[in-house]
Design an enzyme around this catalytic site. Sequence first.
Site, PDB file in Angstrom:
ATOM      1  N   SER A  36     -28.382  -6.133  29.230  1.00  0.00           N
ATOM      2  CA  SER A  36     -29.634  -5.613  28.666  1.00  0.00           C
ATOM      3  C   SER A  36     -30.740  -5.592  29.698  1.00  0.00           C
ATOM      4  O   SER A  36     -31.822  -5.069  29.433  1.00  0.00           O
ATOM      5  CB  SER A  36     -30.087  -6.489  27.503  1.00  0.00           C
ATOM      6  OG  SER A  36     -29.128  -6.507  26.510  1.00  0.00           O
ATOM      7  N   HIS A  43     -25.134   0.465  30.667  1.00  0.00           N
ATOM      8  CA  HIS A  43     -25.868  -0.143  29.550  1.00  0.00           C
ATOM      9  C   HIS A  43     -25.680   0.690  28.284  1.00  0.00           C
ATOM     10  O   HIS A  43     -26.130   1.842  28.216  1.00  0.00           O
ATOM     11  CB  HIS A  43     -27.352  -0.237  29.937  1.00  0.00           C
ATOM     12  CG  HIS A  43     -28.209  -0.857  28.890  1.00  0.00           C
ATOM     13  ND1 HIS A  43     -29.532  -0.521  28.711  1.00  0.00           N
ATOM     14  CD2 HIS A  43     -27.942  -1.796  27.944  1.00  0.00           C
ATOM     15  CE1 HIS A  43     -30.038  -1.228  27.711  1.00  0.00           C
ATOM     16  NE2 HIS A  43     -29.097  -1.997  27.228  1.00  0.00           N
ATOM     17  N   ASN A  78     -34.781  -0.314  27.926  1.00  0.00           N
ATOM     18  CA  ASN A  78     -35.182  -1.610  27.367  1.00  0.00           C
ATOM     19  C   ASN A  78     -36.580  -2.036  27.803  1.00  0.00           C
ATOM     20  O   ASN A  78     -37.241  -2.795  27.096  1.00  0.00           O
ATOM     21  CB  ASN A  78     -34.173  -2.697  27.735  1.00  0.00           C
ATOM     22  CG  ASN A  78     -33.028  -2.750  26.739  1.00  0.00           C
ATOM     23  OD1 ASN A  78     -33.046  -2.058  25.727  1.00  0.00           O
ATOM     24  ND2 ASN A  78     -32.027  -3.561  27.023  1.00  0.00           N
TER      25      ASN A  78
HETATM   26  N1  3HC Z   1     -20.745   0.835  13.744  1.00  0.00           N
HETATM   27  C1  3HC Z   1     -20.228   2.069  13.618  1.00  0.00           C
HETATM   28  N2  3HC Z   1     -20.806   3.049  12.885  1.00  0.00           N
HETATM   29  C2  3HC Z   1     -21.947   2.748  12.246  1.00  0.00           C
HETATM   30  C3  3HC Z   1     -22.542   1.472  12.331  1.00  0.00           C
HETATM   31  C4  3HC Z   1     -21.891   0.490  13.109  1.00  0.00           C
HETATM   32  N3  3HC Z   1     -22.374  -0.753  13.261  1.00  0.00           N
HETATM   33  N4  3HC Z   1     -23.678   1.487  11.575  1.00  0.00           N
HETATM   34  C5  3HC Z   1     -23.785   2.716  11.061  1.00  0.00           C
HETATM   35  N5  3HC Z   1     -22.739   3.474  11.457  1.00  0.00           N
HETATM   36  C6  3HC Z   1     -22.498   4.901  11.123  1.00  0.00           C
HETATM   37  C7  3HC Z   1     -22.291   5.082   9.643  1.00  0.00           C
HETATM   38  O1  3HC Z   1     -20.936   4.926   9.286  1.00  0.00           O
HETATM   39  C8  3HC Z   1     -22.780   6.513   9.425  1.00  0.00           C
HETATM   40  O2  3HC Z   1     -21.775   7.429   9.826  1.00  0.00           O
HETATM   41  P1  3HC Z   1     -21.702   8.929   9.192  1.00  0.00           P
HETATM   42  O3  3HC Z   1     -22.951   9.635   9.645  1.00  0.00           O
HETATM   43  O4  3HC Z   1     -20.472   9.477   9.813  1.00  0.00           O
HETATM   44  O5  3HC Z   1     -21.624   8.746   7.720  1.00  0.00           O
HETATM   45  C9  3HC Z   1     -23.944   6.638  10.424  1.00  0.00           C
HETATM   46  O6  3HC Z   1     -23.707   5.629  11.441  1.00  0.00           O
HETATM   47  C10 3HC Z   1     -25.269   6.414   9.771  1.00  0.00           C
HETATM   48  O7  3HC Z   1     -25.239   5.132   9.139  1.00  0.00           O
HETATM   49  P2  3HC Z   1     -25.917   4.778   7.743  1.00  0.00           P
HETATM   50  O8  3HC Z   1     -26.024   6.027   6.918  1.00  0.00           O
HETATM   51  O9  3HC Z   1     -25.199   3.608   7.164  1.00  0.00           O
HETATM   52  O10 3HC Z   1     -27.331   4.197   8.100  1.00  0.00           O
HETATM   53  P3  3HC Z   1     -28.484   4.839   8.957  1.00  0.00           P
HETATM   54  O11 3HC Z   1     -28.636   6.296   8.721  1.00  0.00           O
HETATM   55  O12 3HC Z   1     -29.657   3.929   8.754  1.00  0.00           O
HETATM   56  O13 3HC Z   1     -27.999   4.657  10.471  1.00  0.00           O
HETATM   57  C11 3HC Z   1     -28.188   3.437  12.470  1.00  0.00           C
HETATM   58  C12 3HC Z   1     -27.724   3.413  11.025  1.00  0.00           C
HETATM   59  C13 3HC Z   1     -27.415   4.475  13.256  1.00  0.00           C
HETATM   60  C14 3HC Z   1     -27.942   2.055  13.043  1.00  0.00           C
HETATM   61  C15 3HC Z   1     -29.727   3.810  12.478  1.00  0.00           C
HETATM   62  O14 3HC Z   1     -30.406   2.903  11.674  1.00  0.00           O
HETATM   63  C16 3HC Z   1     -30.321   3.777  13.865  1.00  0.00           C
HETATM   64  O15 3HC Z   1     -30.188   4.699  14.644  1.00  0.00           O
HETATM   65  N6  3HC Z   1     -31.033   2.692  14.174  1.00  0.00           N
HETATM   66  C17 3HC Z   1     -31.627   2.493  15.515  1.00  0.00           C
HETATM   67  C18 3HC Z   1     -30.570   1.967  16.429  1.00  0.00           C
HETATM   68  C19 3HC Z   1     -31.098   1.709  17.822  1.00  0.00           C
HETATM   69  O16 3HC Z   1     -32.250   1.967  18.146  1.00  0.00           O
HETATM   70  N7  3HC Z   1     -30.237   1.160  18.668  1.00  0.00           N
HETATM   71  C20 3HC Z   1     -30.586   0.786  20.019  1.00  0.00           C
HETATM   72  C21 3HC Z   1     -30.877  -0.666  20.051  1.00  0.00           C
HETATM   73  S1  3HC Z   1     -31.315  -1.214  21.652  1.00  0.00           S
HETATM   74  C22 3HC Z   1     -29.879  -1.669  22.365  1.00  0.00           C
HETATM   75  O17 3HC Z   1     -28.825  -1.697  21.772  1.00  0.00           O
HETATM   76  C23 3HC Z   1     -29.951  -2.088  23.798  1.00  0.00           C
HETATM   77  C24 3HC Z   1     -29.737  -3.560  23.986  1.00  0.00           C
HETATM   78  O18 3HC Z   1     -29.616  -3.827  25.378  1.00  0.00           O
HETATM   79  C25 3HC Z   1     -30.876  -4.412  23.428  1.00  0.00           C
END
Ligand code: 3HC
Length: 283
Positions: A120, A141, A191
């Site tokens: 990260s 990353h 990040n």
């Molecule tokens: N694993 C696999 N697939 C997942 C999942 C998971 N953990 N969570 C959700 N999904 C899939 C669902 O199955 C769904 O698939 P579909 O479109 O084919 O039906 C799709 O993603 C959308 O999921 P949901 O409808 O259940 O829920 P949301 O529409 O709220 O989406 C999310 C969930 C994609 C996590 C959305 O909330 C999002 O984009 N959040 C922001 C995520 C983000 O910013 N991530 C970056 C974090 S920073 C980082 O990781 C860096 C590190 O170094 C700190």
Amino acid sequence: MEIKNICVLGAGLMGNGIAQVCAQAGYSVTLRDIEQRFVDGGMNTIRKNLAKEVEKGKRTQEDMNAVLGRIKPTLDMKEAAANADIVVEVVIEVMDVKKKVYAELEEIVPAHCLFFTNTSGLSITEMAAVTKRPDKFIGTHFFNPVPVMRLLEIIKGYETSADTLAAAEAWGKKIGKELVVVKEAPAFVVNRILCTMLNEAFFVLGEGLASPEDIDKGMVLGCNHPIGPLALSDLVGNETLLRVIDGLHRELGDKYRPAPLLVQLVRAGRFGRKVGKGVFNYK
Ligand code: 3HC
């Protein structure tokens, strides 16, 4: 050099996602962790993710079986890494632990093997310096959840060669990611911006300016973010956020001071979704 075998070290939140996208792209994958429960947890998550896609008609059962068949879970470092063309290291974000892993790997992997670290925000150059192949070392990353998030941020260390960068780019495209290539700096690019914003949300909450629900609602409805900053911190892991902010603070100064409330939540063990409690409760 043809890349066939990928070793993923660490079966947690990010590691199992990386193993899944590699297996989906046709690579042969070993997924290694230090305890059976971690390896089992990682494999269960991959199985669940794939099963959901089968349910939705996005993947056939045969394809799911083929993807799973390409992932070999193991506790044995030698078995995991002896034939690796690429090792993707996803172990805990502690520099000394990562360095120890690379020292061990050097004795096991073939001479041509490339080292990709998923971090990260730790220094790629510092990790690479403990290996005999700093030119074959690069940062890759990923973002959580790995199978869903489209970006791969690639970070060059001081000694990273053009060949290693080209191999990382080709691999990133093959596993279905969009790429950005950035220079090394604390927390890199995404990040540095994201975690600073999440930390600010903890300052705002700590100052009592709004409820957690309203802080998140403000950013979702006012800025079109998919989820609010506090829910996102719970998703990423509050202890991970604090590690990134601590690193920024150490290297870039007071502008990046961690929010006292974030520090307190981490001390309370409120790491987020994975433990069932963070800013919000999940049980
Ligand atoms: N694993 C696999 N697939 C997942 C999942 C998971 N953990 N969570 C959700 N999904 C899939 C669902 O199955 C769904 O698939 P579909 O479109 O084919 O039906 C799709 O993603 C959308 O999921 P949901 O409808 O259940 O829920 P949301 O529409 O709220 O989406 C999310 C969930 C994609 C996590 C959305 O909330 C999002 O984009 N959040 C922001 C995520 C983000 O910013 N991530 C970056 C974090 S920073 C980082 O990781 C860096 C590190 O170094 C700190």
